[in-house]
Every structure is written in structure tokens, then in C-alpha cells.
Design a protein around this motif. Structure first.
Motif, PDB file in Angstrom:
ATOM      1  N   GLY A   1      -6.476   1.210   5.324  1.00 55.77           N
ATOM      2  CA  GLY A   1      -7.682   1.269   4.519  1.00 55.77           C
ATOM      3  C   GLY A   1      -7.436   1.528   3.042  1.00 55.77           C
ATOM      4  O   GLY A   1      -8.368   1.576   2.253  1.00 55.77           O
ATOM      5  N   GLY A   2      -6.185   1.698   2.654  1.00 56.88           N
ATOM      6  CA  GLY A   2      -5.850   1.957   1.254  1.00 56.88           C
ATOM      7  C   GLY A   2      -5.869   0.698   0.413  1.00 56.88           C
ATOM      8  O   GLY A   2      -6.128  -0.401   0.895  1.00 56.88           O
TER       9      GLY A   2
ATOM     10  N   VAL B   1      -8.094  -4.176   0.507  1.00 57.03           N
ATOM     11  CA  VAL B   1      -8.247  -3.172   1.566  1.00 57.03           C
ATOM     12  C   VAL B   1      -7.140  -3.404   2.586  1.00 57.03           C
ATOM     13  O   VAL B   1      -7.102  -4.449   3.248  1.00 57.03           O
ATOM     14  CB  VAL B   1      -9.626  -3.266   2.259  1.00 57.03           C
TER      15      VAL B   1
ATOM     16  N   LYS C   1     -11.094   6.683  -3.984  1.00 52.02           N
ATOM     17  CA  LYS C   1     -12.250   7.377  -3.383  1.00 52.02           C
ATOM     18  C   LYS C   1     -12.398   7.084  -1.885  1.00 52.02           C
ATOM     19  O   LYS C   1     -13.376   7.497  -1.286  1.00 52.02           O
ATOM     20  CB  LYS C   1     -13.524   6.998  -4.126  1.00 52.02           C
ATOM     21  N   ARG C   2     -11.430   6.374  -1.308  1.00 49.25           N
ATOM     22  CA  ARG C   2     -11.532   6.036   0.119  1.00 49.25           C
ATOM     23  C   ARG C   2     -11.101   7.192   0.976  1.00 49.25           C
ATOM     24  O   ARG C   2     -10.251   7.944   0.710  1.00 49.25           O
ATOM     25  CB  ARG C   2     -10.660   4.813   0.438  1.00 49.25           C
TER      26      ARG C   2
ATOM     27  N   LYS D   1     -16.684  -1.294   5.112  1.00 51.45           N
ATOM     28  CA  LYS D   1     -16.697   0.131   4.774  1.00 51.45           C
ATOM     29  C   LYS D   1     -16.064   0.398   3.408  1.00 51.45           C
ATOM     30  O   LYS D   1     -16.536   1.250   2.653  1.00 51.45           O
ATOM     31  CB  LYS D   1     -15.951   0.914   5.861  1.00 51.45           C
ATOM     32  N   TYR D   2     -14.978  -0.310   3.061  1.00 53.10           N
ATOM     33  CA  TYR D   2     -14.190   0.029   1.875  1.00 53.10           C
ATOM     34  C   TYR D   2     -14.177  -0.986   0.740  1.00 53.10           C
ATOM     35  O   TYR D   2     -13.700  -0.689  -0.346  1.00 53.10           O
ATOM     36  CB  TYR D   2     -12.744   0.301   2.272  1.00 53.10           C
ATOM     37  N   LYS D   3     -14.661  -2.187   0.960  1.00 52.99           N
ATOM     38  CA  LYS D   3     -14.533  -3.250  -0.048  1.00 52.99           C
ATOM     39  C   LYS D   3     -15.063  -2.843  -1.424  1.00 52.99           C
ATOM     40  O   LYS D   3     -14.453  -3.134  -2.442  1.00 52.99           O
ATOM     41  CB  LYS D   3     -15.240  -4.518   0.425  1.00 52.99           C
TER      42      LYS D   3
ATOM     43  N   CYS E   1       0.870  -1.174   0.000  1.00 49.61           N
ATOM     44  CA  CYS E   1       0.000   0.000   0.000  1.00 49.61           C
ATOM     45  C   CYS E   1       0.907   1.223   0.000  1.00 49.61           C
ATOM     46  O   CYS E   1       2.135   1.112  -0.013  1.00 49.61           O
ATOM     47  CB  CYS E   1      -0.940  -0.014   1.206  1.00 49.61           C
TER      48      CYS E   1
ATOM     49  N   VAL F   1     -15.516   0.297  -2.474  1.00 52.45           N
ATOM     50  CA  VAL F   1     -15.109   1.670  -2.790  1.00 52.45           C
ATOM     51  C   VAL F   1     -13.727   1.627  -3.438  1.00 52.45           C
ATOM     52  O   VAL F   1     -12.791   1.084  -2.855  1.00 52.45           O
ATOM     53  CB  VAL F   1     -15.073   2.555  -1.520  1.00 52.45           C
ATOM     54  N   HIS F   2     -13.600   2.176  -4.626  1.00 53.14           N
ATOM     55  CA  HIS F   2     -12.308   2.186  -5.326  1.00 53.14           C
ATOM     56  C   HIS F   2     -11.286   2.925  -4.458  1.00 53.14           C
ATOM     57  O   HIS F   2     -11.616   3.940  -3.844  1.00 53.14           O
ATOM     58  CB  HIS F   2     -12.450   2.852  -6.691  1.00 53.14           C
ATOM     59  N   PRO F   3     -10.036   2.452  -4.393  1.00 56.15           N
ATOM     60  CA  PRO F   3      -9.029   3.070  -3.517  1.00 56.15           C
ATOM     61  C   PRO F   3      -8.887   4.586  -3.663  1.00 56.15           C
ATOM     62  O   PRO F   3      -8.649   5.282  -2.681  1.00 56.15           O
ATOM     63  CB  PRO F   3      -7.731   2.354  -3.908  1.00 56.15           C
TER      64      PRO F   3
END
Length: 96
Positions: free
Chosen positions: A48-49, A43, A95-96, A87-89, A25, A91-93
Motif C-alpha cells: 500500500g506504500g 500504490v 499519510k497512508r 483506498k489509497y489512490k 517501495c 492519499v499521499h504516501p
């Protein structure tokens, strides 16, 4: 300069400097491709990245710029990671 960590933080799989299985990451958290794809779902459990393939340090540069020998082994806590994953799965990195 990248540390080029020697193992996956989750499963401790060996990831030598020329491994095409190493993923990182933006903070250099290092995981194997299998963990990134099948457990982490792109993720990072630490920040979270998202992940990218870690570059391979050329063999002729390793003597001058050695890779890290420090093992960071901290398997994910599935309960706390599940919250981050949900929360992030999807969501494209970027846009996190």
C-alpha cells in the motif's frame, strides 16, 4: 543493501541495475515506471506504500555487491488490488 531485483513484479519487464525505469517501495517491491504510473497509480499492491525511483548501483560496485538474480513475478490480481487502489489512490504516501 538494496537487492536490485532484475524485473518488474507485474509485467516481468527487464530492469537491469542501471535502469532508469525501475521503481521501488520501502520494502523493495520492484515495478517498472509504466506499471507504477498507469496500472498501480503509485500504490504498491503488496504493502500500500508509494514508489520512488530505484537508485542505480555504480558499475564499479557490482562485482563486490552483486545485484539479485531472483525474479519476483506475481502479476496483480485486479479484483483484490482495486480495493487497495480505491483506498489509497488519492492519499499521499506519507499519510497512508
Amino acid at each position: 543493501m538494496l537487492a536490485i531485483r532484475p524485473t518488474c513484479e507485474n509485467c516481468n519487464k527487464s530492469l537491469p541495475s542501471d535502469s532508469d525505469e525501475a521503481m521501488i517501495c520501502t520494502f523493495e517491491c520492484t515495478f517498472c515506471k509504466d506499471c507504477v504510473e498507469h496500472i498501480l497509480h503509485n500504490v504498491c499492491p503488496n504493502c500500500g506504500g508509494g514508489f520512488e525511483k530505484r537508485p542505480i548501483r555504480p558499475k564499479n560496485a557490482i562485482k563486490k555487491y552483486p545485484v539479485s538474480t531472483t525474479i519476483v513475478y506475481k502479476p496483480i490480481d485486479e479484483n483484490s488490488f482495486n480495493t487497495l487502489l480505491l483506498k489509497y489512490k488519492d492519499v499521499h504516501p506519507e499519510k497512508r
